[in-house]
Scaffold this motif. Structure first.
Motif, PDB file in Angstrom:
ATOM      1  N   PRO B  83       0.804  -1.228   0.000  1.00  0.00           N
ATOM      2  CA  PRO B  83       0.000   0.000   0.000  1.00  0.00           C
ATOM      3  C   PRO B  83       0.837   1.278   0.000  1.00  0.00           C
ATOM      4  CG  PRO B  83      -0.927  -1.597   1.523  1.00  0.00           C
ATOM      5  CD  PRO B  83       0.349  -2.190   1.008  1.00  0.00           C
ATOM      6  N   ALA B  84       1.924   1.307   0.780  1.00  0.00           N
ATOM      7  CA  ALA B  84       2.739   2.526   0.847  1.00  0.00           C
ATOM      8  C   ALA B  84       3.360   2.826  -0.514  1.00  0.00           C
ATOM      9  CB  ALA B  84       3.821   2.375   1.912  1.00  0.00           C
ATOM     10  N   ARG B  87       0.662   4.201  -2.881  1.00  0.00           N
ATOM     11  CA  ARG B  87       0.301   5.588  -2.575  1.00  0.00           C
ATOM     12  C   ARG B  87       1.405   6.546  -3.007  1.00  0.00           C
ATOM     13  NH1 ARG B  87      -2.742   3.283   1.922  1.00  0.00           N
ATOM     14  NH2 ARG B  87      -0.842   3.215   3.169  1.00  0.00           N
ATOM     15  N   GLU B  88       2.679   6.119  -2.857  1.00  0.00           N
ATOM     16  CA  GLU B  88       3.771   6.992  -3.272  1.00  0.00           C
ATOM     17  C   GLU B  88       3.733   7.218  -4.784  1.00  0.00           C
ATOM     18  OE1 GLU B  88       7.820   5.823  -2.262  1.00  0.00           O
ATOM     19  OE2 GLU B  88       8.601   7.330  -3.663  1.00  0.00           O
ATOM     20  N   ALA B  90       1.144   6.806  -6.790  1.00  0.00           N
ATOM     21  CA  ALA B  90      -0.066   7.551  -7.145  1.00  0.00           C
ATOM     22  C   ALA B  90       0.163   9.046  -6.904  1.00  0.00           C
ATOM     23  CB  ALA B  90      -1.253   7.055  -6.322  1.00  0.00           C
ATOM     24  N   ALA B  91       0.812   9.382  -5.789  1.00  0.00           N
ATOM     25  CA  ALA B  91       1.029  10.790  -5.457  1.00  0.00           C
ATOM     26  C   ALA B  91       2.028  11.438  -6.398  1.00  0.00           C
ATOM     27  CB  ALA B  91       1.509  10.911  -4.007  1.00  0.00           C
ATOM     28  N   ALA B 107      -5.415   0.339  -1.859  1.00  0.00           N
ATOM     29  CA  ALA B 107      -4.736   1.167  -0.850  1.00  0.00           C
ATOM     30  C   ALA B 107      -5.471   2.476  -0.588  1.00  0.00           C
ATOM     31  CB  ALA B 107      -3.285   1.434  -1.275  1.00  0.00           C
ATOM     32  N   LEU B 109      -7.105   4.291  -2.644  1.00  0.00           N
ATOM     33  CA  LEU B 109      -7.230   5.156  -3.829  1.00  0.00           C
ATOM     34  C   LEU B 109      -8.530   4.801  -4.546  1.00  0.00           C
ATOM     35  CD1 LEU B 109      -3.549   4.589  -4.889  1.00  0.00           C
ATOM     36  CD2 LEU B 109      -4.492   6.775  -4.136  1.00  0.00           C
TER      37      LEU B 109
END
Lengths: 95, 441
Positions: B83-84, B87-88, B90-91, B107, B109
């Motif tokens: 998940p981390a 998210r990284e 995606a960001a 995660a 999103l």
């Protein structure tokens, strides 16, 4: 932590040997802990391990596993479900 | 240099009613796939921005890719599904949505369920606009040495042209069917099981069979001639399990070095040549060899390698720009070369790369670890191992600390604690002594 059966302990020893997890003690692993995913609460295994487990089970118990089969997917949830599944498969093969 | 305006079809021309995907016992035609791609593209045009494609089935993955190409939305292929990490990515890359089989994989999103082709066959295939070769189709990542994933944007033209080059080595003139045991998100699987289907029009099994019995089932569902796309790990398992496979035209292996012994055993057992791909995320496949014939690789047609002291530059008309390889090579005549070894620092496990120096540093920074060495994987051991001196911390504590920082495939197994490392007078460690400590003598 729940108590182990003799079959679960035997399965734990098989996994520890097949996967080189000698830092674990077969006698003290939690039989209901998840085998895959998070390594904090469970074993933290991955698909390479699943393949090694399937081979070790086939070689020791003569049970052939199929990952495409829903029952096998459920069996890989924990030491307990795996041990029960293998016992059931051996039972049905013997009759 | 290919013209920037060049167009390439979404699917190689062919019989609209021919099978493209095998879903268990069901066959999905090219026409049905194209119609589903068109419909999904219409839905995707409702928003903009990259998509993260985690679809487990090849059919769902390819349908997402095809529709995203039509809707001009690049796909992000993360190096890890943690998940981390999602998210990284995606960001930092503006991902708008995760396409995945289950919501919990997204995660947190925005999520869309993995699509599948609804009608197995339709009477006529819709005409599809050709795709501009310069369209960004997919962005796979490598785990960068800084700890942040490095993106490698792939145009549709590069993916199609590279796949055509490797297909020329592996696929008979009349075509073949494909079963692959590798994920479509990895460059190797993307090229050989998704691009071979789209750019090559080859009938491809949608599943990713894992256990030997699954591989046998999937192959049996496909028509001959059959190509098995796999890894040394799966090949070893197929041999150890004594799997009975239907006749194969060829076996292709990549992700880890394949030993001549294993290749020879697989050829004898399955009656098909075993060939290896040499490639990387940055370039896709770049050379092939039949392992039993020796160590010399054949570079793809039209490509050239320029050797340097600590690596090599790959040039090719199929690539938008030259690619740097982290392997030392010795060029031979006629597009052939010998691999002199990975730059010693590079660890490769399950197709992922990490610097050995970086991993050693992380290991030595764990409180209580006094000395330690990482032992790279070899023919008999898929994973890397470690030998450490740490009198007051347990193996489990060391692994737990390391697991906070590295992908699980790089956790040493076994991790062996010893009283001291067998360093010689100049502080070096002998490979043989380390092997003995690991019980591999």
């Amino acid at each position: 932590m729940s108590t182990q059966t003799a079959a679960e302990r035997e399965m734990a020893a098989l996994l520890i040997e097949a996967l080189h997890l000698e830092d674990r003690d077969a006698a003290t692993v939690d039989p209901s802990a998840p085998l895959f995913g998070d390594s904090e609460s469970g074993w933290g295994l991955d698909s390479i391990d699943a393949l090694e487990i399937a081979l070790a089970i086939q070689q020791k118990y003569g049970v052939e596993l199929k990952a495409e089969n829903e029952a096998t997917k459920r069996a890989f949830a924990s030491l307990r479900t795996l041990s029960e599944y293998v016992a059931a498969q051996r039972g049905s093969a013997a009759h | 240099m290919p013209a920037a305006a060049a167009m390439l079809p979404l699917l190689a021309p062919g019989d609209a009613r021919a099978t493209l995907w095998q879903r268990g016992a069901q066959r999905i035609t090219r026409a049905a796939f194209l119609q589903a791609a068109q419909r999904l593209a219409d839905e995707m045009r409702g928003e903009a921005g990259p998509l993260i494609n985690l679809c487990e089935s090849r059919e769902g993955f390819a349908l997402t890719l095809a529709a995203a190409l039509l809707a001009r939305r690049p796909l992000l292929l993360p190096p890890s599904v943690a998940p981390a990490a999602l998210r990284e990515i995606a960001a930092t890359h503006g991902a708008r949505r995760v396409v995945a089989d289950r919501e919990e994989q997204a995660a947190g999103l925005p999520w869309r369920a993995a699509p599948q082709v609804e009608a197995l066959d339709v009477a006529t295939a819709p005409a599809l606009p050709p795709i501009a070769a310069g369209t960004i189709a997919a962005i796979p990542f490598t785990s960068g040495s800084t700890g942040h994933p490095q993106p490698h944007a792939k145009t549709w033209g590069e993916l199609v042209r590279t796949a055509r080059l490797s297909m020329r080595r592996f696929v008979p003139d009349g075509g073949a069917s494909i079963v692959a045991t590798v994920p479509p998100q990895h460059m190797y699987g993307l090229e050989t099981s998704v691009l071979y289907a789209l750019a090559g029009g080859l009938a491809t099994h949608g599943a990713r069979p894992l256990f030997p019995a699954d591989v046998a089932d999937a192959l049996t569902q496909m028509e001959a001639p059959r190509l098995l796309v796999t890894t040394p790990l799966h090949l070893r398992a197929l041999l150890a399990a004594g799997a009975a496979l239907p006749p194969l035209a060829r076996i292709v292996s990549a992700t880890a070095p394949l030993s001549v012994e294993l290749a020879a055993a697989a050829e004898a057992r399955f009656g098909a040549p075993v060939e290896e791909i040499y490639g990387c995320t940055e370039a896709g496949s770049l050379a092939t060899r039949r392992t039993v014939e020796g160590e010399v690789w054949r570079l793809h047609e039209g490509a050239t390698l320029v050797a340097h002291e600590d690596g090599a530059a790959l040039h090719g008309a199929h690539l938008p720009a030259p690619v740097w390889l982290h392997d030392r090579i010795e060029p031979l005549d006629d597009g052939r070369f010998r691999l002199l070894g990975r730059s010693a620092d590079l660890l490769k496990v399950a197709g992922k790369r990490m610097s050995a120096a970086d991993l050693t540093q992380k290991l030595l920074l764990i409180p209580g670890v006094e000395d330690g060495v990482i032992v790279p994987p070899d023919g008999a051991r898929e994973r890397l191992a470690a030998v450490v001196v740490a009198p007051n911390v347990s193996e489990a504590e060391i692994l737990r600390a390391l697991a906070q920082q590295v992908d699980p495939v790089f956790l040493p197994r076994p991790l062996k604690r010893v009283a001291q490392l067998p360093r010689n007078e100049i502080g070096k460690l002998s490979r043989a002594q380390l092997a003995a400590l690991l019980g591999e003598s």
